[in-house]
Design a protein around this motif. Structure first.
Motif, PDB file in Angstrom:
ATOM      1  N   GLN A   1      40.454  17.707  24.319  1.00 58.23           N
ATOM      2  CA  GLN A   1      41.756  17.334  24.910  1.00 58.23           C
ATOM      3  C   GLN A   1      42.511  18.464  24.515  1.00 58.23           C
ATOM      4  OE1 GLN A   1      42.573  14.799  27.005  1.00 58.23           O
ATOM      5  NE2 GLN A   1      40.656  13.927  26.837  1.00 58.23           N
ATOM      6  N   PRO A   2      43.464  18.881  25.446  1.00 59.05           N
ATOM      7  CA  PRO A   2      44.390  20.191  25.334  1.00 59.05           C
ATOM      8  C   PRO A   2      45.282  20.044  23.898  1.00 59.05           C
ATOM      9  CG  PRO A   2      44.415  19.705  27.619  1.00 59.05           C
ATOM     10  CD  PRO A   2      43.419  18.436  26.875  1.00 59.05           C
ATOM     11  N   GLY A   3      45.933  18.733  23.962  1.00 57.80           N
ATOM     12  CA  GLY A   3      46.685  18.466  22.745  1.00 57.80           C
ATOM     13  C   GLY A   3      45.854  18.752  21.289  1.00 57.80           C
ATOM     14  N   VAL A   4      44.779  18.054  21.446  1.00 59.50           N
ATOM     15  CA  VAL A   4      44.098  18.459  19.954  1.00 59.50           C
ATOM     16  C   VAL A   4      43.626  19.872  19.799  1.00 59.50           C
ATOM     17  CG1 VAL A   4      41.946  17.505  19.037  1.00 59.50           C
ATOM     18  CG2 VAL A   4      43.002  15.867  20.249  1.00 59.50           C
ATOM     19  N   LYS A   5      43.297  20.495  21.021  1.00 64.44           N
ATOM     20  CA  LYS A   5      42.882  21.879  20.719  1.00 64.44           C
ATOM     21  C   LYS A   5      44.234  22.717  20.212  1.00 64.44           C
ATOM     22  CE  LYS A   5      39.320  22.191  24.195  1.00 64.44           C
ATOM     23  NZ  LYS A   5      38.841  22.930  25.598  1.00 64.44           N
ATOM     24  N   ALA A   6      45.306  22.462  20.772  1.00 68.55           N
ATOM     25  CA  ALA A   6      46.397  23.090  20.190  1.00 68.55           C
ATOM     26  C   ALA A   6      46.689  22.627  18.594  1.00 68.55           C
ATOM     27  CB  ALA A   6      47.651  22.475  20.842  1.00 68.55           C
ATOM     28  N   LEU A   7      46.389  21.511  18.479  1.00 68.27           N
ATOM     29  CA  LEU A   7      46.667  21.063  16.700  1.00 68.27           C
ATOM     30  C   LEU A   7      45.667  22.043  15.858  1.00 68.27           C
ATOM     31  CD1 LEU A   7      46.767  17.437  15.430  1.00 68.27           C
ATOM     32  CD2 LEU A   7      45.014  19.246  14.569  1.00 68.27           C
ATOM     33  N   ILE A   8      44.265  22.109  16.539  1.00 69.63           N
ATOM     34  CA  ILE A   8      43.541  22.897  15.964  1.00 69.63           C
ATOM     35  C   ILE A   8      43.910  24.264  15.547  1.00 69.63           C
ATOM     36  CG2 ILE A   8      40.989  23.667  15.923  1.00 69.63           C
ATOM     37  CD1 ILE A   8      40.116  21.105  17.210  1.00 69.63           C
ATOM     38  N   ALA A   9      44.567  24.874  16.638  1.00 70.73           N
ATOM     39  CA  ALA A   9      44.794  26.319  16.565  1.00 70.73           C
ATOM     40  C   ALA A   9      45.980  26.224  15.469  1.00 70.73           C
ATOM     41  CB  ALA A   9      45.299  26.607  17.860  1.00 70.73           C
ATOM     42  N   GLY A  10      46.781  25.449  15.419  1.00 70.58           N
ATOM     43  CA  GLY A  10      47.898  25.448  14.642  1.00 70.58           C
ATOM     44  C   GLY A  10      47.364  25.449  12.934  1.00 70.58           C
ATOM     45  N   PHE A  11      46.197  25.090  12.624  1.00 73.26           N
ATOM     46  CA  PHE A  11      45.672  25.385  11.553  1.00 73.26           C
ATOM     47  C   PHE A  11      44.853  26.381  11.428  1.00 73.26           C
ATOM     48  CE2 PHE A  11      46.151  20.622  11.335  1.00 73.26           C
ATOM     49  CZ  PHE A  11      46.539  20.574   9.853  1.00 73.26           C
TER      50      PHE A  11
END
Length: 259
Positions: free
Chosen positions: A241-251
């Motif tokens: 999901q796009p929101g989860v991908k954004a969370l992953i990128a934040g790490f």
């Protein structure tokens, strides 16, 4: 910074309330057992908690080295999903019939950093000058981040100069621990261990240029045990999901879906 356990015991994440935002309420709640490469521990704990709230399913997580998980899965370990630190191990599981063909995808691309627990250090200069007590890195035979670290040292022509100061962790979490506890002055760690929301959380770091090591593409795969488990399939969908991908990128992960 919270220290994550590197033991391979399964750690339950709290079950949240069922939400119908992404999943049909007609789907019966189920448990999903996930083997997770230790570099992905922090983001996965957040993802699992959010997934439980959104789906009503329950996530059971185990963190450790990808190499050890591979051996455990091939010897019958009861995992439904495998989040590896590389592509080779999920591919092998697919080829040998331990994973569902066609279920594999790249969920993140790892980034390597040289880290000191002390703020204000010029870690790149310390590495080149040899002005450190010990240099921690993960075992390259078990951990892709350890293999990447050895590639960096070779590219910088520092393999021989640092050999007597090297200490190896079983996985990248143990490597981080060596530095965090002062048992090593410097360590090659996953950027995700020292970054959250795009900000360095502690100490000093040098983000290793990507040209110095092969890409660390991390693949997820549905294991045969989880092939009929709705929670396993739902979790793999959730990771994309796009929101989860954004969370992953934040790490600190790069988003790379190359094969």
């Amino acid at each position: 910074m919270r220290l994550l356990s590197t033991r391979l015991t399964v750690v339950p994440v709290l079950l949240g309330l069922l939400s119908a935002t992404l999943f049909s309420s007609a789907v019966q709640a189920a448990d999903v057992m996930v083997a997770v490469a230790s570099n992905f521990s922090r983001p996965m704990q957040k993802i699992a908690a959010d997934f439980e709230k959104d789906s009503g399913h329950k996530v059971l997580l185990a963190f450790g080295s990808s190499g050890k998980f591979l051996a455990q899965i091939e010897n019958g370990a009861p995992f439904d999903v495998f989040l590896s630190a590389d592509q080779a191990k999920p591919r092998r599981l697919e080829g040998n019939g331990f994973a569902v063909a066609g279920s594999r995808f790249t969920y993140a691309q790892g980034r390597l950093a040289l880290w000191s627990a002390t703020a204000g250090d010029d870690v790149q200069a310390q590495l080149k000058a040899g002005s450190f007590s010990k240099l921690a890195l993960a075992n390259p035979r078990l951990a892709p981040y350890g293999q990447a670290a050895t590639e960096v040292l070779e590219a910088l022509q520092l393999s021989t100069a640092t050999r007597n100061k090297q200490v190896m962790g079983e996985n990248i979490s143990q490597t981080w621990q060596f530095v965090a506890t002062g048992n090593a002055g410097l360590g090659f760690v996953a950027l995700s261990q020292i970054m959250q929301d795009g900000v360095l959380t502690s100490g000093s770091a040098w983000l290793i240029p990507a040209a110095l090591y092969a890409p660390i593409r991390q693949d997820a795969v549905l294991l045969k045990k989880g092939s009929d488990n709705p929670a396993a399939s739902a979790l793999l969908q959730y990771l994309q999901q796009p929101g989860v991908k954004a969370l992953i990128a934040g790490f600190g992960y790069a988003q790379d879906t190359a094969p």
